[in-house]
Enzyme design. Structure first.
Site, PDB file in Angstrom:
ATOM      1  N   LYS A  98       0.807  -1.229   0.000  1.00 30.68           N
ATOM      2  CA  LYS A  98       0.000   0.000   0.000  1.00 30.68           C
ATOM      3  C   LYS A  98       0.840   1.280   0.000  1.00 30.68           C
ATOM      4  O   LYS A  98       0.381   2.317  -0.460  1.00 30.68           O
ATOM      5  CB  LYS A  98      -0.954   0.010   1.201  1.00 30.68           C
TER       6      LYS A  98
ATOM      7  N   LYS B  30       8.324   4.233  12.831  1.00 34.21           N
ATOM      8  CA  LYS B  30       7.182   4.403  11.913  1.00 34.21           C
ATOM      9  C   LYS B  30       6.017   5.095  12.615  1.00 34.21           C
ATOM     10  O   LYS B  30       5.312   5.911  12.018  1.00 34.21           O
ATOM     11  CB  LYS B  30       6.751   3.049  11.346  1.00 34.21           C
TER      12      LYS B  30
ATOM     13  N   GLY C 230     -13.545  -6.432  10.456  1.00 31.14           N
ATOM     14  CA  GLY C 230     -13.262  -5.582   9.304  1.00 31.14           C
ATOM     15  C   GLY C 230     -14.141  -5.800   8.082  1.00 31.14           C
ATOM     16  O   GLY C 230     -13.860  -5.217   7.025  1.00 31.14           O
TER      17      GLY C 230
HETATM   18  P1  ATR Z   1      -1.056  -2.746   5.656  1.00 30.33           P
HETATM   19  O1  ATR Z   1      -0.935  -2.168   4.317  1.00 30.33           O
HETATM   20  O2  ATR Z   1      -2.191  -3.713   5.766  1.00 30.33           O
HETATM   21  O3  ATR Z   1      -1.090  -1.737   6.756  1.00 30.33           O
HETATM   22  P2  ATR Z   1       1.733  -3.077   6.170  1.00 30.33           P
HETATM   23  O4  ATR Z   1       1.954  -1.723   5.602  1.00 30.33           O
HETATM   24  O5  ATR Z   1       2.647  -4.189   5.765  1.00 30.33           O
HETATM   25  O6  ATR Z   1       0.290  -3.608   5.856  1.00 30.33           O
HETATM   26  O7  ATR Z   1       1.723  -2.909   7.770  1.00 30.33           O
HETATM   27  C1  ATR Z   1       1.632  -4.014   8.636  1.00 30.33           C
HETATM   28  C2  ATR Z   1       1.504  -3.528  10.072  1.00 30.33           C
HETATM   29  O8  ATR Z   1       1.427  -4.688  10.930  1.00 30.33           O
HETATM   30  C3  ATR Z   1       2.693  -2.715  10.568  1.00 30.33           C
HETATM   31  O9  ATR Z   1       2.240  -1.795  11.525  1.00 30.33           O
HETATM   32  C4  ATR Z   1       3.564  -3.803  11.233  1.00 30.33           C
HETATM   33  O10 ATR Z   1       4.437  -3.317  12.223  1.00 30.33           O
HETATM   34  P3  ATR Z   1       5.954  -2.822  11.842  1.00 30.33           P
HETATM   35  O11 ATR Z   1       5.780  -1.467  11.213  1.00 30.33           O
HETATM   36  O12 ATR Z   1       6.651  -2.771  13.132  1.00 30.33           O
HETATM   37  O13 ATR Z   1       6.485  -3.848  10.882  1.00 30.33           O
HETATM   38  C5  ATR Z   1       2.494  -4.640  11.876  1.00 30.33           C
HETATM   39  N1  ATR Z   1       2.936  -6.012  12.150  1.00 30.33           N
HETATM   40  C6  ATR Z   1       3.079  -7.016  11.260  1.00 30.33           C
HETATM   41  N2  ATR Z   1       3.479  -8.148  11.888  1.00 30.33           N
HETATM   42  C7  ATR Z   1       3.588  -7.840  13.216  1.00 30.33           C
HETATM   43  C8  ATR Z   1       3.924  -8.565  14.391  1.00 30.33           C
HETATM   44  N3  ATR Z   1       4.240  -9.862  14.342  1.00 30.33           N
HETATM   45  N4  ATR Z   1       3.899  -7.919  15.585  1.00 30.33           N
HETATM   46  C9  ATR Z   1       3.570  -6.612  15.642  1.00 30.33           C
HETATM   47  N5  ATR Z   1       3.221  -5.854  14.578  1.00 30.33           N
HETATM   48  C10 ATR Z   1       3.219  -6.464  13.381  1.00 30.33           C
END
Ligand code: ATR
Length: 285
Positions: free
Chosen positions: A70, A159, A248
């Site tokens: 995204k 972030k 969702g």
């Molecule tokens: P989307 O477009 O659906 O938002 P994304 O941009 O890949 O997908 O974002 C995924 C989110 O899930 C991020 O906030 C990520 O945290 P990081 O920025 O620290 O990577 C979070 N996320 C994914 N796996 C995670 C995990 N195992 N524990 C905590 N946060 C997680």
């Protein structure tokens, strides 16, 4: 009937195997007598550029974008509408005369569902977990609704910090805090609404939970933007605590329908009739 006039729309992401988007769009096309089909493409993380070149070469007129593209998709687009530019994330793309224009219908959909569930936004304190593409869209939507306070929680604190700074550039009066998951545990009981925008708990990692709802207050409304499974571990634990919850599916339906409005350039009668679509989506899944 598929013929030489049939238009193709699609979703690109990874993983996409459990996506409900094909069912939503193909049903919508049928109900609206539109000669089009919607497919999903699982794009390897390092093949986004090639995928976009393919979409351009085939003159596909519109597509959706999901995890993990995204934000990174923006580098390959020709233009962004103002909302997508502000948010810094795109989940809907339209091709106009060979130019790819990015939009964010996640935010339009999220605001719609918020307005169905809440009234007094200036009194609402909201914690958003996740600062990826979906977290960005939702946090900006909440700022637009002028909520009392926003807490942005993310595993990667940098972030969360840069998202809070980006929001303050557009909405300087909104109070925003940011924390990592661990530090947020001490203050999460101050928030009326908690929105999970991470992929934690999404199929197939069904037993995962981003934060323990035992830490919330008894009046916290827990909104998980995941729709597969229907009841995530976060929502299950929240319901056990007696909390109000929402998954969702409504947001998914509405972002899909708003995407069609952009692609087809027309308002659909079905925009207000999302209940038709909800029936049966979780059967046999
Ligand atoms: P989307 O477009 O659906 O938002 P994304 O941009 O890949 O997908 O974002 C995924 C989110 O899930 C991020 O906030 C990520 O945290 P990081 O920025 O620290 O990577 C979070 N996320 C994914 N796996 C995670 C995990 N195992 N524990 C905590 N946060 C997680």
């Amino acid at each position: 009937m598929i013929n030489s006039e049939t238009k193709l729309y699609c979703l690109i992401g990874n993983p996409v195997s459990k996506s409900l988007s094909p069912e939503i769009h193909n049903l919508s096309f049928r109900l609206n007598y539109i000669n089009a089909r919607y497919l999903v493409f699982n794009v390897d993380n390092d093949k986004l550029k090639e995928a976009i070149n393919g979409i351009k070469a085939l003159k596909i007129e519109g597509f959706n974008v999901t995890i993990p593209f995204k934000e990174s998709i923006i580098d390959y687009l020709d233009e962004l509408d103002d909302n997508a530019k502000m948010i810094g994330a795109v989940n809907c793309v339209k091709s106009i005369d060979g130019k790819l224009i990015g939009y964010n219908t996640d935010s339009l959909a999220f605001i719609h569902t918020l307005e169905e569930n809440f009234e007094n936004f200036p009194e609402l304190k909201v914690a958003v977990i996740g600062a990826g593409g979906a977290g960005r869209a939702i946090s900006f939507s909440l700022a637009k609704k002028n909520v009392k306070e926003l807490l942005i929680i993310n595993r990667n604190i940098d972030k969360a910090k840069s998202l809070s700074e980006d929001i303050n550039k557009y909405y300087p009066d909104i109070k925003i805090l940011y924390r990592n998951l661990y530090d947020s545990e001490k203050i999460i009981n101050q928030y009326d609404l908690v929105v999970n925008c991470t992929s934690v708990g999404m199929y197939p990692e069904l037993d995962k939970c981003p934060i323990n709802p035992i830490l919330f207050t008894e009046n916290t409304f827990v909104y998980d933007i995941i729709y597969k499974p229907e009841v995530t571990n976060l929502l299950y634990k929240s319901e056990k605590e007696g909390l109000k919850t929402k998954n969702g599916l409504d947001m998914l339906l509405l972002q899909a329908l708003y995407s069609e409005v952009i692609w087809m350039n027309q308002e659909y009668e079905i925009l207000g009739k999302k209940e038709i679509f909800k029936k049966g989506f979780y059967k046999n899944k």
